[in-house]
Design a protein around this motif. Sequence first.
Motif: not given
Length: 182
Positions: A132, A94, A135, A99-100
């Motif tokens: 996400l 993250e 951020k 991204y997650t």
Amino acid sequence: MNKFEEKTIDTEVIYKGKIVQLQVDSVTLPDGQTSKRELIKHPGAVAVIALTDEGKIVFVEQYRKALEKSIVEIPAGKLETGEKPEITALRELEEETGYTTDQLKLVTSFYTSPGFADELVHLYFTDQVKPLEQKVDLDEDEFVELQELTLQEAEQLALDQKIHDAKTAFALLYLKLRGETR
């Protein structure tokens, strides 16, 4: 007792930093002789192989002072005291990429330089990343740039020594053996 075991006689801590501890151990060798071992103690780390919906691999480029150059790597980071590796992996994914994921699979764990360091890296995989909504900030002393590359593009960067670290090379090998060809 292991026939190759070296028994520690004494340990002298030379340096204790935020990330590593350097120590010199006096040891008894299997043949009864004594020797010195310069060792780095490390809390361990994680790395994440992350694939986008388009099948691209998520990388970050960052400057590595020890190498005096920037290299392209898979997202990774140091374990915090008491933190489970999968929590660290999600946090680093993250922070570094934006991204997650809800799905992280442990691929393997490996030692980076067992001749002098005890750093153990836990390597995770996900092909279920999503951006996400908000951020997450990087560490205050961390500067990275996101890159999304095909396996072929990443292999070329490895040949060009832009990808130049073991965890990322291992990740590329894993993807190749898995049959990722995009």
